[in-house]
Write an enzyme that holds these catalytic residues in place. Structure first.
Site, PDB file in Angstrom:
ATOM      1  N   ASP A 133      50.897  27.009  39.494  1.00  0.00           N
ATOM      2  CA  ASP A 133      49.806  25.454  38.396  1.00  0.00           C
ATOM      3  C   ASP A 133      50.342  25.465  37.143  1.00  0.00           C
ATOM      4  O   ASP A 133      49.198  25.290  35.793  1.00  0.00           O
ATOM      5  CB  ASP A 133      48.620  26.258  38.553  1.00  0.00           C
ATOM      6  CG  ASP A 133      47.691  25.716  39.740  1.00  0.00           C
ATOM      7  OD1 ASP A 133      48.032  25.529  40.109  1.00  0.00           O
ATOM      8  OD2 ASP A 133      46.818  26.527  39.600  1.00  0.00           O
ATOM      9  N   ASP A 286      39.883  38.180  45.241  1.00  0.00           N
ATOM     10  CA  ASP A 286      40.821  38.778  46.404  1.00  0.00           C
ATOM     11  C   ASP A 286      39.668  39.821  46.970  1.00  0.00           C
ATOM     12  O   ASP A 286      40.079  39.855  48.143  1.00  0.00           O
ATOM     13  CB  ASP A 286      42.142  39.883  46.003  1.00  0.00           C
ATOM     14  CG  ASP A 286      41.737  39.997  44.073  1.00  0.00           C
ATOM     15  OD1 ASP A 286      40.820  39.794  43.704  1.00  0.00           O
ATOM     16  OD2 ASP A 286      42.620  40.341  43.218  1.00  0.00           O
TER      17      ASP A 286
END
Length: 530
Positions: A133, A286
């Site tokens: 990214d 997460d």
């Protein structure tokens, strides 16, 4: 006149000047307002301290029993080494996807890609996926060239980019799962850009997933390559060692649940998909995934003997951003998921209570708030208001036991315990602020700043003798919140030394100095300019 003379103790000066007037207002407000409010705060803080104390003692007892009876994961779950099949050949091995999300990781991209490409697993049964990214074109070119270099060596590596950074890491991982070649994969291992797994990582984790269909996640432990870099990294090691050596172990052994650490773990892709995949609604994607998968009935295994090298933040600025994300995200997730956890029918009542009360409420909310509010605000305030007292068991005994239980995870740093306590109290200011931002969904609730990593710069720094200039200007190094709290604690310490009876001034002077040091940015390493 009696009120004025009594008020002058705190606000010295004659009754005719401004200081005297402030003193009069203080004295008039103290009895009807300040004393009752402070008493309520003391009771609330003592209650939270007891909750945290019981939690720490419980986990301490469990971890001792686990060590005494040697309850390792391979004894609880079936674990057999993967073996070759003469008839099936490599097709008998599951297909593994290895994802490496990165963003402008100039210092560490070679380390992480090299470690992933060095994993020992049949070459036709593994795909390395670099999710880049990066917004810096130069870094993007370097990462792509590194991927091409490994591809020329016969490594099945894919370099993937996208047109935006929507969802940050969660968005990148989600996009990575959409590629056609992922449909043939059974498991996905995830490593952040500064993580360097050993070659046998997959051989030690995949068997748990292959032989136990109820297991959705296998998590490894973090090993810090720069723990000795400076005092701040030593402090971080003490805090994180408790998390990995106690909290993760206890959660895995007792409830088969713990928060995924976002890296150094392997997911069963079917479990990931059943849980709804990656979501970017909080900054702890997460943990979000782990909770949702657990509510579907999937079990998690923590392998504490398997360590993956990684890097701790070496600058105070980077550490503050990281701690904001790690404190704000769980609080926000708790707000979003509390009802779902209560309503689920696929897990036991005890597991639901563990997730809501122990995992979220005590560890992610109470622990942050009580550390700052009680020890940095309420207790110092009792120095100025002698009508309110904190019992010795709440002011000394309980915090001492909690501190000892937290610190035993890093025996080599026990001599640094006093510095660790002071540093943790400073950081509790930011954790408490972030916790309330998460609960209230205020302005910075979804702020995501990638933690700065130094990689090989850490190795060259020690040998460099050149004069280094700090990256930050003086104005950028000043942190007004820390300076303000430091001034408050220093004032309380001076008053206690002059007029008090409870001898808090020793602690208050030390703690105020810690806030002042952090407030002027004199903490962490000075990163050399490129």
């Amino acid at each position: 006149m009696d009120r004025l003379s009594s008020a002058a103790t705190i606000f010295p000066g004659s009754g005719d000047d401004i200081t005297g007037q402030i003193g009069l207002i203080w004295e008039q407000a103290k009895a009807p307002l300040i004393v009752p409010l402070l008493k309520v705060l003391v009771v609330i803080c003592l209650g939270m301290s007891i909750m945290l104390f019981i939690e720490r003692v419980y986990m301490g007892i469990v971890i001792v029993l686990l060590k005494v009876f040697a309850r390792k994961p391979e004894k609880k779950y079936k674990w057999e080494p993967m073996k070759d099949d003469i008839e099936l050949g490599n097709s008998s091995y599951p297909m593994v996807l290895v994802q490496i999300p990165m963003y402008n990781e100039k210092e560490v991209y070679q380390l992480s890609i090299g470690a992933a490409c060095g994993l020992s697993w049949p070459s036709d049964r593994i795909v390395i996926q670099v999710l880049d990214d990066s917004t810096d074109p130069t870094i993007k070119d370097l990462v792509e060239l590194e991927c091409q270099r490994w591809a020329s060596k016969g490594i099945n590596i894919k370099y993937e980019i996208r047109g935006n950074r929507n969802g940050y890491k969660a968005g990148a991982l989600k996009e990575g799962m959409k590629h056609s070649y992922v449909k043939h994969c059974d498991f996905v291992a995830i490593f952040d850009a500064d993580f360097q797994p050993e070659p046998d990582f997959l051989w030690r984790t995949i068997p748990y997933l292959v032989h136990n269909p109820e297991i959705g996640l296998v998590q490894a432990r973090w090993k810090f390559v720069n723990a000795d870099e400076c005092m701040m990294t030593r402090m971080q090691e003490m805090s994180l060692d408790y998390h990995f050596k106690v909290e993760q172990e206890v959660g895995s052994a007792t409830y088969a649940f713990f928060g995924f650490n976002g890296t150094a773990g392997v997911w069963r892709i079917s479990a990931l998909n059943e849980a709804g995949g990656w979501k970017d609604r909080t900054t702890v994607e997460d943990m979000d995934l782990a909770v949702r998968a657990s509510l579907k009935g999937w079990k998690f295994v923590y392998v504490g003997d398997l360590k993956v090298k990684n890097e701790l933040p070496s600058t105070f600025k980077a550490y503050r951003y990281q701690q904001h994300r790690w404190s704000c995200g769980p609080a926000n997730l708790f707000k979003k998921m509390a009802k779902d956890i209560f309503k689920t029918k696929k897990v036991t009542l005890w597991k639901k209570l563990y997730v809501i009360y122990s995992f979220f409420f005590v560890r992610k909310i109470v622990a942050h708030i009580v550390t700052f509010v009680f020890y940095c605000i309420v207790m110092p305030a009792t120095v100025l208001v002698p009508e309110v007292e904190v019992p010795k068991w709440g002011a000394v005994y309980i915090p001492s036991i909690i501190t000892l239980l937290n610190a035993v995870g890093t025996p080599r740093s026990l001599h640094l315990m006093v510095f660790w306590i002071l540093f943790e109290n400073v950081m509790s200011l930011h954790r408490t602020k972030a916790t309330f931002i998460g609960l209230l969904e205020a302005g910075r609730v979804n702020e995501w700043v990638v933690t700065e990593k130094l990689g090989d710069a850490l190795k060259t720094k020690a040998g460099s003798k050149a004069i280094r200039k700090p990256r930050l200007k003086i104005g950028e190094r000043l942190h007004l919140l820390e300076l303000g709290v430091g001034a408050y604690l220093f004032f309380c310490a001076c008053y206690d030394l002059a007029f008090g009876k409870n001898h808090y001034f020793i602690y208050l002077f030390l703690q105020s100095m810690a806030f002042f040091i952090a407030g002027v940015g004199y903490i962490g390493t000075i990163v050399p300019n490129a």
